[in-house]
Design a protein around this motif. Sequence first.
Motif, PDB file in Angstrom:
ATOM      1  N   GLU A 100       0.843  -1.187   0.000  1.00  0.00           N
ATOM      2  CA  GLU A 100       0.000   0.000   0.000  1.00  0.00           C
ATOM      3  C   GLU A 100       0.883   1.243   0.000  1.00  0.00           C
ATOM      4  N   ARG A 101       0.959   1.887  -1.139  1.00  0.00           N
ATOM      5  CA  ARG A 101       1.777   3.093  -1.272  1.00  0.00           C
ATOM      6  C   ARG A 101       1.369   4.147  -0.245  1.00  0.00           C
ATOM      7  N   GLN A 102       0.071   4.325  -0.033  1.00  0.00           N
ATOM      8  CA  GLN A 102      -0.412   5.353   0.879  1.00  0.00           C
ATOM      9  C   GLN A 102       0.020   5.077   2.327  1.00  0.00           C
ATOM     10  N   LYS A 103       0.094   3.818   2.702  1.00  0.00           N
ATOM     11  CA  LYS A 103       0.523   3.467   4.054  1.00  0.00           C
ATOM     12  C   LYS A 103       1.986   3.876   4.263  1.00  0.00           C
ATOM     13  N   ILE A 104       2.806   3.628   3.278  1.00  0.00           N
ATOM     14  CA  ILE A 104       4.216   4.025   3.346  1.00  0.00           C
ATOM     15  C   ILE A 104       4.323   5.548   3.374  1.00  0.00           C
ATOM     16  N   LYS A 105       3.529   6.200   2.555  1.00  0.00           N
ATOM     17  CA  LYS A 105       3.559   7.661   2.503  1.00  0.00           C
ATOM     18  C   LYS A 105       3.170   8.255   3.857  1.00  0.00           C
ATOM     19  N   ARG A 106       2.127   7.724   4.494  1.00  0.00           N
ATOM     20  CA  ARG A 106       1.711   8.214   5.812  1.00  0.00           C
ATOM     21  C   ARG A 106       2.829   8.032   6.840  1.00  0.00           C
ATOM     22  N   ALA A 107       3.468   6.879   6.802  1.00  0.00           N
ATOM     23  CA  ALA A 107       4.561   6.607   7.745  1.00  0.00           C
ATOM     24  C   ALA A 107       5.717   7.581   7.527  1.00  0.00           C
ATOM     25  N   LEU A 108       6.037   7.853   6.274  1.00  0.00           N
ATOM     26  CA  LEU A 108       7.114   8.792   5.992  1.00  0.00           C
ATOM     27  C   LEU A 108       6.733  10.213   6.380  1.00  0.00           C
ATOM     28  N   LEU A 109       5.494  10.607   6.133  1.00  0.00           N
ATOM     29  CA  LEU A 109       5.050  11.943   6.532  1.00  0.00           C
ATOM     30  C   LEU A 109       5.157  12.123   8.045  1.00  0.00           C
ATOM     31  N   LEU A 110       4.800  11.095   8.798  1.00  0.00           N
ATOM     32  CA  LEU A 110       4.945  11.161  10.256  1.00  0.00           C
ATOM     33  C   LEU A 110       6.415  11.237  10.663  1.00  0.00           C
ATOM     34  N   SER A 111       7.250  10.503   9.981  1.00  0.00           N
ATOM     35  CA  SER A 111       8.681  10.502  10.290  1.00  0.00           C
ATOM     36  C   SER A 111       9.313  11.867  10.035  1.00  0.00           C
ATOM     37  N   PHE A 112       8.833  12.541   9.008  1.00  0.00           N
ATOM     38  CA  PHE A 112       9.378  13.848   8.640  1.00  0.00           C
ATOM     39  C   PHE A 112       8.582  15.009   9.241  1.00  0.00           C
ATOM     40  N   ALA A 113       7.639  14.725  10.124  1.00  0.00           N
ATOM     41  CA  ALA A 113       6.807  15.779  10.704  1.00  0.00           C
ATOM     42  C   ALA A 113       7.670  16.871  11.326  1.00  0.00           C
ATOM     43  N   LYS A 114       7.330  18.109  11.001  1.00  0.00           N
ATOM     44  CA  LYS A 114       8.024  19.303  11.504  1.00  0.00           C
ATOM     45  C   LYS A 114       9.489  19.360  11.095  1.00  0.00           C
ATOM     46  N   ARG A 115       9.849  18.614  10.080  1.00  0.00           N
ATOM     47  CA  ARG A 115      11.201  18.682   9.519  1.00  0.00           C
ATOM     48  C   ARG A 115      11.134  19.553   8.272  1.00  0.00           C
ATOM     49  N   ASN A 116      12.187  20.218   7.960  1.00  0.00           N
ATOM     50  CA  ASN A 116      12.232  21.097   6.798  1.00  0.00           C
ATOM     51  C   ASN A 116      12.582  20.268   5.564  1.00  0.00           C
ATOM     52  N   ILE A 117      11.562  19.643   5.004  1.00  0.00           N
ATOM     53  CA  ILE A 117      11.786  18.778   3.842  1.00  0.00           C
ATOM     54  C   ILE A 117      10.614  18.941   2.878  1.00  0.00           C
ATOM     55  N   GLU A 118      10.926  18.971   1.607  1.00  0.00           N
ATOM     56  CA  GLU A 118       9.882  19.108   0.596  1.00  0.00           C
ATOM     57  C   GLU A 118       9.156  17.778   0.419  1.00  0.00           C
ATOM     58  N   LYS A 119       7.863  17.861   0.185  1.00  0.00           N
ATOM     59  CA  LYS A 119       7.055  16.645   0.009  1.00  0.00           C
ATOM     60  C   LYS A 119       7.491  15.847  -1.220  1.00  0.00           C
ATOM     61  N   THR A 120       8.128  16.510  -2.166  1.00  0.00           N
ATOM     62  CA  THR A 120       8.613  15.782  -3.351  1.00  0.00           C
ATOM     63  C   THR A 120       9.692  14.776  -2.963  1.00  0.00           C
ATOM     64  N   ILE A 121      10.420  15.063  -1.900  1.00  0.00           N
ATOM     65  CA  ILE A 121      11.452  14.120  -1.451  1.00  0.00           C
ATOM     66  C   ILE A 121      10.802  12.829  -0.976  1.00  0.00           C
ATOM     67  N   ILE A 122       9.676  12.935  -0.288  1.00  0.00           N
ATOM     68  CA  ILE A 122       8.957  11.740   0.157  1.00  0.00           C
ATOM     69  C   ILE A 122       8.477  10.939  -1.047  1.00  0.00           C
ATOM     70  N   GLU A 123       7.931  11.624  -2.024  1.00  0.00           N
ATOM     71  CA  GLU A 123       7.488  10.939  -3.252  1.00  0.00           C
ATOM     72  C   GLU A 123       8.670  10.271  -3.942  1.00  0.00           C
ATOM     73  N   ASN A 124       9.813  10.946  -3.963  1.00  0.00           N
ATOM     74  CA  ASN A 124      11.003  10.361  -4.594  1.00  0.00           C
ATOM     75  C   ASN A 124      11.491   9.127  -3.854  1.00  0.00           C
ATOM     76  N   ILE A 125      11.406   9.146  -2.533  1.00  0.00           N
ATOM     77  CA  ILE A 125      11.797   7.975  -1.743  1.00  0.00           C
ATOM     78  C   ILE A 125      10.919   6.787  -2.118  1.00  0.00           C
ATOM     79  N   ILE A 126       9.618   7.020  -2.166  1.00  0.00           N
ATOM     80  CA  ILE A 126       8.687   5.938  -2.506  1.00  0.00           C
ATOM     81  C   ILE A 126       8.918   5.462  -3.934  1.00  0.00           C
ATOM     82  N   ASN A 127       9.102   6.393  -4.856  1.00  0.00           N
ATOM     83  CA  ASN A 127       9.362   6.020  -6.254  1.00  0.00           C
ATOM     84  C   ASN A 127      10.638   5.194  -6.378  1.00  0.00           C
ATOM     85  N   ASP A 128      11.675   5.594  -5.650  1.00  0.00           N
ATOM     86  CA  ASP A 128      12.936   4.838  -5.673  1.00  0.00           C
ATOM     87  C   ASP A 128      12.750   3.429  -5.126  1.00  0.00           C
TER      88      ASP A 128
END
Length: 85
Positions: free
Chosen positions: A3-31
Motif C-alpha cells: 500500500e503506497r499510501q501506508k508508506i507515505k503516511r509513515a514517511l510523513l509522520l517521520s518527517f513531521a516538523k522537519r524542513n523537507i519538501e514533500k517531493t522528497i517523500i514521493e522520490n523515496i517511494i518512487n525509488d
Amino acid sequence: MYERQKIKRALLLSFAKRNIEKTIIENIINDLEYKRSNDNSEISSKQIGDDILEILKKTDPIAYVRFASVYRSFDNLDDFKKLLA
C-alpha cells in the motif's frame, strides 16, 4: 498487500516538523518501487521497512529514528541506544 499510501503516511509522520519538501517523500517511494520492480519474487514488509530505514539513515537522521522507533517497536531507551550505536 503493498500500500503506497501506508508508506507515505509513515514517511510523513517521520518527517513531521522537519524542513523537507514533500517531493522528497514521493522520490523515496518512487525509488523503493523502482528498486523492487525488477524483483519478481514476493517482497516482505520487513524488507520494505529495512529499505526505508536505509534510505532515511542517509536522508535525515531524525526521520530515521522516528521511523525506526515505530517500525521496530522500541520499548525502552536501550533499544534506541542500540540503533544509534
